[in-house]
Scaffold this motif. Structure first.
Motif, PDB file in Angstrom:
ATOM      1  N   ASN A  43       1.553  -9.383 -11.332  1.00  0.00           N
ATOM      2  CA  ASN A  43       0.859  -8.133 -11.003  1.00  0.00           C
ATOM      3  C   ASN A  43       1.786  -6.919 -11.006  1.00  0.00           C
ATOM      4  O   ASN A  43       1.364  -5.810 -10.721  1.00  0.00           O
ATOM      5  N   GLY A  44       3.086  -7.132 -11.311  1.00  0.00           N
ATOM      6  CA  GLY A  44       4.048  -6.043 -11.370  1.00  0.00           C
ATOM      7  C   GLY A  44       4.877  -5.866 -10.107  1.00  0.00           C
ATOM      8  O   GLY A  44       5.847  -5.102 -10.103  1.00  0.00           O
ATOM      9  N   ASP A  45       4.515  -6.538  -9.024  1.00  0.00           N
ATOM     10  CA  ASP A  45       5.298  -6.443  -7.786  1.00  0.00           C
ATOM     11  C   ASP A  45       6.698  -6.992  -8.009  1.00  0.00           C
ATOM     12  O   ASP A  45       6.858  -8.089  -8.547  1.00  0.00           O
ATOM     13  N   GLN A  46       7.709  -6.220  -7.575  1.00  0.00           N
ATOM     14  CA  GLN A  46       9.099  -6.654  -7.674  1.00  0.00           C
ATOM     15  C   GLN A  46       9.575  -7.108  -6.291  1.00  0.00           C
ATOM     16  O   GLN A  46       9.320  -6.431  -5.292  1.00  0.00           O
ATOM     17  N   VAL A  47      10.276  -8.247  -6.271  1.00  0.00           N
ATOM     18  CA  VAL A  47      10.748  -8.804  -5.004  1.00  0.00           C
ATOM     19  C   VAL A  47      12.175  -9.309  -5.157  1.00  0.00           C
ATOM     20  O   VAL A  47      12.508  -9.958  -6.144  1.00  0.00           O
TER      21      VAL A  47
ATOM     22  N   GLN B  84      21.252 -14.588  -2.372  1.00  0.00           N
ATOM     23  CA  GLN B  84      20.270 -13.644  -2.902  1.00  0.00           C
ATOM     24  C   GLN B  84      19.800 -14.149  -4.259  1.00  0.00           C
ATOM     25  O   GLN B  84      20.615 -14.421  -5.138  1.00  0.00           O
ATOM     26  N   LEU B  85      18.503 -14.265  -4.429  1.00  0.00           N
ATOM     27  CA  LEU B  85      17.957 -14.679  -5.719  1.00  0.00           C
ATOM     28  C   LEU B  85      17.845 -13.462  -6.638  1.00  0.00           C
ATOM     29  O   LEU B  85      17.709 -12.326  -6.164  1.00  0.00           O
ATOM     30  N   PRO B  86      17.880 -13.682  -7.945  1.00  0.00           N
ATOM     31  CA  PRO B  86      17.676 -12.555  -8.865  1.00  0.00           C
ATOM     32  C   PRO B  86      16.300 -11.923  -8.643  1.00  0.00           C
ATOM     33  O   PRO B  86      15.350 -12.611  -8.243  1.00  0.00           O
TER      34      PRO B  86
ATOM     35  N   GLU C  47       0.832  -1.205   0.000  1.00  0.00           N
ATOM     36  CA  GLU C  47       0.000   0.000   0.000  1.00  0.00           C
ATOM     37  C   GLU C  47       0.868   1.258   0.000  1.00  0.00           C
ATOM     38  O   GLU C  47       0.467   2.288  -0.530  1.00  0.00           O
ATOM     39  N   HIS C  48       2.060   1.157   0.578  1.00  0.00           N
ATOM     40  CA  HIS C  48       2.958   2.309   0.694  1.00  0.00           C
ATOM     41  C   HIS C  48       3.982   2.393  -0.432  1.00  0.00           C
ATOM     42  O   HIS C  48       4.342   3.493  -0.849  1.00  0.00           O
ATOM     43  N   ILE C  49       4.439   1.243  -0.924  1.00  0.00           N
ATOM     44  CA  ILE C  49       5.531   1.270  -1.903  1.00  0.00           C
ATOM     45  C   ILE C  49       5.111   0.832  -3.301  1.00  0.00           C
ATOM     46  O   ILE C  49       5.925   0.850  -4.223  1.00  0.00           O
ATOM     47  N   GLY C  50       3.867   0.445  -3.458  1.00  0.00           N
ATOM     48  CA  GLY C  50       3.402   0.017  -4.780  1.00  0.00           C
ATOM     49  C   GLY C  50       4.174  -1.205  -5.263  1.00  0.00           C
ATOM     50  O   GLY C  50       4.366  -2.158  -4.515  1.00  0.00           O
ATOM     51  N   HIS C  51       4.632  -1.144  -6.515  1.00  0.00           N
ATOM     52  CA  HIS C  51       5.329  -2.280  -7.120  1.00  0.00           C
ATOM     53  C   HIS C  51       6.849  -2.211  -6.947  1.00  0.00           C
ATOM     54  O   HIS C  51       7.575  -3.051  -7.477  1.00  0.00           O
ATOM     55  N   GLU C  52       7.349  -1.219  -6.211  1.00  0.00           N
ATOM     56  CA  GLU C  52       8.800  -1.062  -6.024  1.00  0.00           C
ATOM     57  C   GLU C  52       9.400  -2.327  -5.412  1.00  0.00           C
ATOM     58  O   GLU C  52       8.711  -3.085  -4.736  1.00  0.00           O
ATOM     59  N   PRO C  53      10.710  -2.538  -5.618  1.00  0.00           N
ATOM     60  CA  PRO C  53      11.351  -3.739  -5.072  1.00  0.00           C
ATOM     61  C   PRO C  53      11.211  -3.824  -3.545  1.00  0.00           C
ATOM     62  O   PRO C  53      11.350  -2.830  -2.834  1.00  0.00           O
ATOM     63  N   LEU C  54      10.912  -5.017  -3.099  1.00  0.00           N
ATOM     64  CA  LEU C  54      10.762  -5.320  -1.685  1.00  0.00           C
ATOM     65  C   LEU C  54      11.681  -6.497  -1.371  1.00  0.00           C
ATOM     66  O   LEU C  54      11.685  -7.482  -2.114  1.00  0.00           O
ATOM     67  N   VAL C  55      12.464  -6.378  -0.318  1.00  0.00           N
ATOM     68  CA  VAL C  55      13.338  -7.476   0.093  1.00  0.00           C
ATOM     69  C   VAL C  55      12.573  -8.358   1.078  1.00  0.00           C
ATOM     70  O   VAL C  55      12.060  -7.863   2.086  1.00  0.00           O
ATOM     71  N   LEU C  56      12.489  -9.644   0.759  1.00  0.00           N
ATOM     72  CA  LEU C  56      11.832 -10.601   1.651  1.00  0.00           C
ATOM     73  C   LEU C  56      12.783 -11.752   1.948  1.00  0.00           C
ATOM     74  O   LEU C  56      13.544 -12.175   1.082  1.00  0.00           O
ATOM     75  N   ILE C  57      12.727 -12.232   3.177  1.00  0.00           N
ATOM     76  CA  ILE C  57      13.538 -13.380   3.562  1.00  0.00           C
ATOM     77  C   ILE C  57      12.727 -14.640   3.299  1.00  0.00           C
ATOM     78  O   ILE C  57      11.596 -14.782   3.776  1.00  0.00           O
ATOM     79  N   GLY C  58      13.332 -15.541   2.510  1.00  0.00           N
ATOM     80  CA  GLY C  58      12.687 -16.801   2.204  1.00  0.00           C
ATOM     81  C   GLY C  58      13.460 -17.962   2.799  1.00  0.00           C
ATOM     82  O   GLY C  58      14.648 -17.852   3.103  1.00  0.00           O
ATOM     83  N   VAL C  59      12.763 -19.069   2.983  1.00  0.00           N
ATOM     84  CA  VAL C  59      13.410 -20.293   3.434  1.00  0.00           C
ATOM     85  C   VAL C  59      13.115 -21.406   2.441  1.00  0.00           C
ATOM     86  O   VAL C  59      12.044 -21.454   1.835  1.00  0.00           O
ATOM     87  N   THR C  60      14.098 -22.270   2.263  1.00  0.00           N
ATOM     88  CA  THR C  60      13.924 -23.495   1.499  1.00  0.00           C
ATOM     89  C   THR C  60      14.222 -24.635   2.453  1.00  0.00           C
ATOM     90  O   THR C  60      15.307 -24.691   3.036  1.00  0.00           O
ATOM     91  N   ALA C  61      13.247 -25.510   2.634  1.00  0.00           N
ATOM     92  CA  ALA C  61      13.420 -26.677   3.496  1.00  0.00           C
ATOM     93  C   ALA C  61      13.678 -27.882   2.600  1.00  0.00           C
ATOM     94  O   ALA C  61      12.765 -28.378   1.941  1.00  0.00           O
ATOM     95  N   VAL C  62      14.926 -28.322   2.552  1.00  0.00           N
ATOM     96  CA  VAL C  62      15.275 -29.527   1.805  1.00  0.00           C
ATOM     97  C   VAL C  62      15.108 -30.678   2.794  1.00  0.00           C
ATOM     98  O   VAL C  62      15.954 -30.884   3.670  1.00  0.00           O
TER      99      VAL C  62
END
Length: 160
Positions: free
Chosen positions: A96-100, A88-90, A12-27
């Motif tokens: 929807n245009g959201d960059q992450v 860091q992933l690319p 709501e505040h940043i629109g589609h601008e890049p957002l950094v999110l922490i993800g986990v992969t459980a192997v």
């Protein structure tokens, strides 16, 4: 897959601008007399075969996020054994245009209990796959996450 509420509020505040999110992969690995198997699922959004993945919630410990995602997505209880890869992933632009920018923490996990099944709709199928036959896994990056987690060295790989 529903977008977490806190991400929607940020958008709501940043629109589609890049957002950094922490993800986990459980192997998630399971040992048997026949060898080692890895738990993989077919994603409901794009049909890709992947390990269990997810986003860390605010204030949540990453290893607990991996355990939560395993239960939510596949209905299995796991033990998180070690951190295998930090990378860091690319940048990804969603439809929807959201960059992450996803910062991924890949964990080696051990299956404890539960019959894998698509528990929350994020996966259409979940099952055990031979660790030596990962050709159907969605990408080289995901195959590398599995390889590094399955590696018995105990070292964590960092880029840079």
């Amino acid at each position: 897959m529903p977008t977490p509420e806190y991400v929607l509020k940020l958008r709501e505040h940043i629109g589609h601008e890049p957002l950094v999110l922490i993800g986990v992969t459980a192997v998630i690995l399971r040992e048997s007399p026949a060898g080692t198997a890895v738990l993989l699922g077919t994603r409901s959004d794009d049909g890709a075969l992947t390990p269990i993945t997810g986003i860390v919630d605010p204030g949540e410990e990453p290893a607990l996020a991996a355990r939560r995602e395993a239960m939510e997505e596949a209905g299995v209880e796991i033990a998180v054994e070690r951190l295998a890869w930090v990378h860091q992933l690319p940048r990804k632009t969603h439809v929807n245009g959201d960059q992450v920018d996803y910062f991924d923490l890949t964990f080696r996990c051990r299956w404890i209990s539960g019959d894998p099944h698509p528990a929350d709709g994020e996966m259409t199928a979940v099952g055990w796959h031979d660790l030596d036959d990962l050709a159907a896994v969605a990408s080289d990056d995901l195959r590398e996450r599995i390889r590094l987690a399955a590696n018995g060295s105990g070292d964590t790989l960092f880029h840079g």
